[in-house]
Design a protein around this motif. Structure first.
Motif, PDB file in Angstrom:
ATOM      1  N   ILE A   1      18.064  47.928  49.158  1.00  0.00           N
ATOM      2  CA  ILE A   1      18.803  46.277  47.600  1.00  0.00           C
ATOM      3  C   ILE A   1      20.057  48.194  46.554  1.00  0.00           C
ATOM      4  CG2 ILE A   1      19.547  45.027  46.147  1.00  0.00           C
ATOM      5  CD1 ILE A   1      18.703  43.567  48.879  1.00  0.00           C
ATOM      6  N   ARG A   2      21.119  47.526  47.250  1.00  0.00           N
ATOM      7  CA  ARG A   2      22.125  48.727  46.569  1.00  0.00           C
ATOM      8  C   ARG A   2      22.830  47.539  46.042  1.00  0.00           C
ATOM      9  NH1 ARG A   2      27.157  49.255  49.065  1.00  0.00           N
ATOM     10  NH2 ARG A   2      26.806  48.126  51.637  1.00  0.00           N
ATOM     11  N   ASN A   3      23.796  48.460  44.504  1.00  0.00           N
ATOM     12  CA  ASN A   3      24.363  48.127  44.175  1.00  0.00           C
ATOM     13  C   ASN A   3      25.853  48.538  44.423  1.00  0.00           C
ATOM     14  OD1 ASN A   3      25.666  46.746  41.698  1.00  0.00           O
ATOM     15  ND2 ASN A   3      26.072  48.647  40.292  1.00  0.00           N
ATOM     16  N   GLY A   4      27.026  47.255  45.017  1.00  0.00           N
ATOM     17  CA  GLY A   4      28.085  47.429  45.274  1.00  0.00           C
ATOM     18  C   GLY A   4      29.556  47.572  44.475  1.00  0.00           C
ATOM     19  N   ASN A   5      28.715  46.897  42.902  1.00  0.00           N
ATOM     20  CA  ASN A   5      30.016  47.380  41.842  1.00  0.00           C
ATOM     21  C   ASN A   5      29.791  48.296  40.895  1.00  0.00           C
ATOM     22  OD1 ASN A   5      31.773  47.491  40.008  1.00  0.00           O
ATOM     23  ND2 ASN A   5      30.510  45.255  39.156  1.00  0.00           N
ATOM     24  N   PRO A   6      30.236  49.079  41.189  1.00  0.00           N
ATOM     25  CA  PRO A   6      30.119  50.828  39.877  1.00  0.00           C
ATOM     26  C   PRO A   6      29.992  50.757  38.924  1.00  0.00           C
ATOM     27  CG  PRO A   6      31.429  51.412  42.066  1.00  0.00           C
ATOM     28  CD  PRO A   6      31.017  50.012  41.902  1.00  0.00           C
ATOM     29  N   ALA A   7      31.461  49.699  38.991  1.00  0.00           N
ATOM     30  CA  ALA A   7      31.838  49.158  37.494  1.00  0.00           C
ATOM     31  C   ALA A   7      30.367  48.665  36.503  1.00  0.00           C
ATOM     32  CB  ALA A   7      32.800  48.392  36.969  1.00  0.00           C
ATOM     33  N   ALA A   8      29.573  48.601  37.061  1.00  0.00           N
ATOM     34  CA  ALA A   8      28.418  47.475  36.262  1.00  0.00           C
ATOM     35  C   ALA A   8      27.457  48.476  35.745  1.00  0.00           C
ATOM     36  CB  ALA A   8      27.267  46.365  37.784  1.00  0.00           C
ATOM     37  N   ALA A   9      27.339  47.097  34.054  1.00  0.00           N
ATOM     38  CA  ALA A   9      27.129  47.733  33.344  1.00  0.00           C
ATOM     39  C   ALA A   9      26.230  46.575  32.832  1.00  0.00           C
ATOM     40  CB  ALA A   9      28.002  48.196  31.808  1.00  0.00           C
ATOM     41  N   GLN A  10      26.008  45.553  33.391  1.00  0.00           N
ATOM     42  CA  GLN A  10      24.934  44.904  32.481  1.00  0.00           C
ATOM     43  C   GLN A  10      24.441  44.037  34.507  1.00  0.00           C
ATOM     44  OE1 GLN A  10      26.131  42.220  29.425  1.00  0.00           O
ATOM     45  NE2 GLN A  10      27.890  41.809  30.705  1.00  0.00           N
ATOM     46  N   VAL A  11      23.338  43.181  33.592  1.00  0.00           N
ATOM     47  CA  VAL A  11      22.946  42.420  34.905  1.00  0.00           C
ATOM     48  C   VAL A  11      24.055  41.170  35.491  1.00  0.00           C
ATOM     49  CG1 VAL A  11      21.038  40.658  36.214  1.00  0.00           C
ATOM     50  CG2 VAL A  11      20.084  42.825  34.324  1.00  0.00           C
ATOM     51  N   GLY A  12      24.733  40.921  34.951  1.00  0.00           N
ATOM     52  CA  GLY A  12      25.342  39.526  35.162  1.00  0.00           C
ATOM     53  C   GLY A  12      26.713  39.980  35.532  1.00  0.00           C
ATOM     54  N   GLU A  13      26.713  41.411  35.804  1.00  0.00           N
ATOM     55  CA  GLU A  13      28.419  42.463  36.650  1.00  0.00           C
ATOM     56  C   GLU A  13      27.447  42.759  37.809  1.00  0.00           C
ATOM     57  OE1 GLU A  13      29.467  45.046  34.104  1.00  0.00           O
ATOM     58  OE2 GLU A  13      30.421  43.364  32.782  1.00  0.00           O
ATOM     59  N   LEU A  14      26.441  42.953  38.365  1.00  0.00           N
ATOM     60  CA  LEU A  14      25.266  43.395  39.958  1.00  0.00           C
ATOM     61  C   LEU A  14      26.617  42.591  41.067  1.00  0.00           C
ATOM     62  CD1 LEU A  14      21.746  43.856  38.525  1.00  0.00           C
ATOM     63  CD2 LEU A  14      23.602  45.543  39.455  1.00  0.00           C
TER      64      LEU A  14
END
Length: 321
Positions: free
Chosen positions: A206-219
């Protein structure tokens, strides 16, 4: 070579051959053979550790007492039924066998997922199964059996194991790196990242597609295997349950509160008792205390009461009514 070891090597080789086959139907037998081969290797270790003339007692589910010609009574293995995965893990722990079996449960889960959800998840998971099996296989062969993996398995099978594990590890590292910038804000949640699974194919890639995500809700969670996007709330909830499963089991045995509970505010099973807060909505019962005795409220007292009284004074006041 012993028959148990023969069967282990044959199962691993057949599993790799099944995986390499263009016939997608063979993915189920690939998972079965690979898992069986690893268990048989573990049993071979315990067979060799069993005392002489004990009928391989360490791998038998039943024992019986016998009296020798010298009058000494001893226990020996009885019957043909051998121990299962959980029993193997327990005996390895008891004997301090230096083999990391932490991925054995995941191997069992992958085998079950492939059998129950094939053909949807089979191709996505078999490489992960091989990657999880490889370090166990190597450690047992080198450290416990004192053999070379290439000699015992054959050069083609060993090369296939290494290649599949290498490819999976590279993708796994990339997925973990994409989650590296996220501030989890919770020790329990940070430790649960390794338990992230795709709800569609159950892969851990599982990868994060939002490089700007700084917290869980932004994943923005995406599965690298099947390409499906996953709901972060659901992934986090399931990961926490897996990560704290053992802690909750021990707590239940000792009559203590579970490690994880349902949050009374958001309804998710993400309230970490050890941190006294929900890692999903950040609700905490810190500061909530009984209006009468000033004792801090427990989670259940808050959940089932009005947030102002402990269970004792709630009961006292209800009787007065």
């Amino acid at each position: 070579m012993d028959s148990l070891l023969d069967n282990a090597i044959m199962s691993i080789q057949l599993g790799l051959e099944d995986h390499a086959s263009p016939d997608k139907r063979r993915v189920i037998s690939a998972a079965r053979n690979l898992y069986a081969g690893v268990l048989l290797l573990c049993k071979e270790v315990l067979r060799r550790l069993s005392p002489p003339n004990s009928n391989d007692i360490l791998i038998r589910t039943r024992t019986r007492a016998i009296r020798g010609a010298d009058g000494i009574v001893c226990l020996v293995g009885s019957g043909n039924k051998t121990i299962d995965r959980t029993q193997i893990e327990e005996v390895f722990r008891q004997l301090a066998v230096a083999v990391d079996l932490s991925k054995l449960r995941r191997l069992a889960e992958i085998r079950n997922d492939i059998e129950h959800m094939h053909p949807n998840v089979g191709p996505a998971l078999i490489q992960e199964a091989i990657a999880d099996a490889m370090p166990i296989i190597r450690t047992i062969i080198v450290n416990e059996l004192q053999e070379e993996p290439g000699d015992l398995l054959g050069p083609e099978a060993w090369a296939a194991l290494l290649d599949e594990a290498r490819v999976f590890k590279a993708e796994q590292d990339a997925c973990r790196e994409s989650l590296g910038s996220v501030g989890w804000g919770s020790e329990a949640l940070a430790s649960a990242v390794s338990e992230f699974r795709c709800p569609n194919c159950t892969s851990t890639l599982i990868r994060n597609g939002n490089p700007a995500a700084a917290q869980v809700g932004e994943l923005q969670l995406i599965c690298s295997k099947c390409g499906e996007e996953a709901d972060p709330d659901g992934v986090v909830e399931e990961a926490l349950n897996r990560a704290l499963e053992w802690d909750s089991y021990i707590a239940a045995k000792e009559g203590l509160e579970p490690a994880l509970d349902e949050c009374p505010e958001c309804g998710k099973h993400t309230f970490v008792l050890g941190e006294n807060r929900c890692v999903n909505c950040n609700f905490s019962i810190r500061g909530y205390e009984c209006f009468v005795c000033s004792e801090p409220l427990t989670l259940d007292e808050y959940r089932f009461g009005d947030g102002k009284l402990c269970s004792y004074h709630e009961n006292v006041l209800s009787k007065d009514d």
